[in-house]
Motif scaffolding. Structure first.
Motif, PDB file in Angstrom:
ATOM      1  N   TYR A   1      -3.135   0.377  -3.529  1.00 36.52           N
ATOM      2  CA  TYR A   1      -3.674  -0.158  -2.278  1.00 36.52           C
ATOM      3  C   TYR A   1      -4.070  -1.624  -2.442  1.00 36.52           C
ATOM      4  CZ  TYR A   1      -3.869   4.608  -0.446  1.00 36.52           C
ATOM      5  OH  TYR A   1      -3.545   5.863  -0.016  1.00 36.52           O
ATOM      6  N   GLN A   2      -4.624  -1.963  -3.587  1.00 38.41           N
ATOM      7  CA  GLN A   2      -5.007  -3.355  -3.811  1.00 38.41           C
ATOM      8  C   GLN A   2      -3.784  -4.264  -3.877  1.00 38.41           C
ATOM      9  OE1 GLN A   2      -7.361  -2.541  -7.256  1.00 38.41           O
ATOM     10  NE2 GLN A   2      -9.264  -2.906  -6.138  1.00 38.41           N
TER      11      GLN A   2
ATOM     12  N   LEU B   1      -2.534  -4.807  -0.382  1.00 39.65           N
ATOM     13  CA  LEU B   1      -3.330  -5.826   0.316  1.00 39.65           C
ATOM     14  C   LEU B   1      -2.964  -7.234  -0.143  1.00 39.65           C
ATOM     15  CD1 LEU B   1      -6.944  -4.365   0.562  1.00 39.65           C
ATOM     16  CD2 LEU B   1      -5.340  -4.821   2.405  1.00 39.65           C
TER      17      LEU B   1
ATOM     18  N   GLU C   1     -11.204   2.550   1.313  1.00 38.41           N
ATOM     19  CA  GLU C   1     -12.628   2.866   1.372  1.00 38.41           C
ATOM     20  C   GLU C   1     -12.855   4.354   1.620  1.00 38.41           C
ATOM     21  OE1 GLU C   1     -14.045   0.196   4.360  1.00 38.41           O
ATOM     22  OE2 GLU C   1     -14.128  -1.493   2.963  1.00 38.41           O
TER      23      GLU C   1
ATOM     24  N   HIS D   1      -1.491 -10.154   2.240  1.00 38.76           N
ATOM     25  CA  HIS D   1      -2.090 -11.489   2.361  1.00 38.76           C
ATOM     26  C   HIS D   1      -1.055 -12.571   2.063  1.00 38.76           C
ATOM     27  CE1 HIS D   1      -6.101 -10.088   3.136  1.00 38.76           C
ATOM     28  NE2 HIS D   1      -6.169  -9.435   1.987  1.00 38.76           N
TER      29      HIS D   1
ATOM     30  N   THR E   1      -3.581  -4.655   7.314  1.00 40.79           N
ATOM     31  CA  THR E   1      -4.598  -5.036   6.334  1.00 40.79           C
ATOM     32  C   THR E   1      -5.894  -4.285   6.598  1.00 40.79           C
ATOM     33  OG1 THR E   1      -3.613  -7.220   6.041  1.00 40.79           O
ATOM     34  CG2 THR E   1      -5.927  -6.980   5.421  1.00 40.79           C
ATOM     35  N   ARG E   2      -6.306  -4.234   7.856  1.00 39.38           N
ATOM     36  CA  ARG E   2      -7.528  -3.490   8.196  1.00 39.38           C
ATOM     37  C   ARG E   2      -7.378  -2.005   7.856  1.00 39.38           C
ATOM     38  NH1 ARG E   2      -7.092  -6.892  12.650  1.00 39.38           N
ATOM     39  NH2 ARG E   2      -6.162  -5.238  13.919  1.00 39.38           N
TER      40      ARG E   2
ATOM     41  N   MET F   1     -11.986  -1.874  -2.390  1.00 42.32           N
ATOM     42  CA  MET F   1     -10.851  -2.596  -1.841  1.00 42.32           C
ATOM     43  C   MET F   1     -11.070  -4.113  -1.798  1.00 42.32           C
ATOM     44  SD  MET F   1      -8.774  -0.244  -1.592  1.00 42.32           S
ATOM     45  CE  MET F   1      -7.450  -1.196  -0.888  1.00 42.32           C
ATOM     46  N   TYR F   2     -12.191  -4.574  -2.315  1.00 38.91           N
ATOM     47  CA  TYR F   2     -12.462  -6.009  -2.289  1.00 38.91           C
ATOM     48  C   TYR F   2     -12.238  -6.652  -3.654  1.00 38.91           C
ATOM     49  CZ  TYR F   2     -14.149  -4.741   2.216  1.00 38.91           C
ATOM     50  OH  TYR F   2     -14.216  -4.249   3.496  1.00 38.91           O
TER      51      TYR F   2
ATOM     52  N   THR G   1      -7.352  -1.377   4.035  1.00 43.27           N
ATOM     53  CA  THR G   1      -8.712  -1.533   3.519  1.00 43.27           C
ATOM     54  C   THR G   1      -9.538  -0.297   3.853  1.00 43.27           C
ATOM     55  OG1 THR G   1      -8.578  -3.934   3.765  1.00 43.27           O
ATOM     56  CG2 THR G   1     -10.784  -2.976   3.588  1.00 43.27           C
ATOM     57  N   GLN G   2      -9.454   0.156   5.080  1.00 39.31           N
ATOM     58  CA  GLN G   2     -10.179   1.356   5.505  1.00 39.31           C
ATOM     59  C   GLN G   2      -9.694   2.581   4.730  1.00 39.31           C
ATOM     60  OE1 GLN G   2      -9.634   2.262   9.650  1.00 39.31           O
ATOM     61  NE2 GLN G   2     -11.596   3.325   9.786  1.00 39.31           N
TER      62      GLN G   2
END
Length: 152
Positions: A33-34, A37, A80, A41, A72-73, A86-87, A76-77
């Motif tokens: 997932y990372q 993302l 989580e 980006h 992306t949203r 996810m950050y 991230t969700q």
């Protein structure tokens, strides 16, 4: 006597085994997932930035950016929901081959799709994963349409 030796040995081995057990499922880390993302980006940046002052963004590029933002949203969700951090910063998987920014963006989107499409065991997030994959697919098609519009 033998029982005391066994107990002592087991007590000495416990500190050595605990770190190995902790690494089995490292909480907060979910590489796929990372990476998805990071690739999203990268694709967004490639689509949004074009050299030159007299460039006007086309409709397909606007659609791609909108879908990338939504994906992306959702990713991230998704991360989580399954309890992952996810950050955490990751590098994008995409290797730029300099055929053009839209080609590189399409490659990044394809890699993001592959990362996000990993097998998910949590039934609560399957629908969200499906939505995120759909968004990535729409962004990829819009990027390919933008390439055709530009004559690539």
């Amino acid at each position: 006597m033998k029982l005391i030796h066994k107990l002592t040995l087991s007590l000495l081995l416990i500190p050595a085994v605990i770190p190995l057990a902790a690494q089995a499922d490292e909480p907060g880390h979910h590489g796929a997932y990372q990476h998805a993302l990071a690739d999203l980006h990268a694709a967004r940046w490639l689509i949004d930035h074009r050299p030159g002052d007299n460039w006007e963004m086309g409709r397909n590029e606007q659609v791609a950016l909108s879908e990338i933002d939504a994906a992306t949203r959702e990713i991230t969700q998704l991360g989580e929901y399954v309890g992952k951090d996810m950050y955490r910063q990751e590098r994008p998987d995409a290797n730029l081959d300099h055929r053009g920014r839209l080609h590189d963006a399409a490659d990044a989107l394809a890699r993001a799709r592959n990362d996000a499409a990993q097998r998910e065991d949590d039934p609560r997030v399957l629908e969200l994963q499906r939505h995120a994959l759909h968004r990535i697919e729409v962004a990829l098609h819009a990027t390919e349409d933008a390439m055709r519009d530009a004559g690539y």
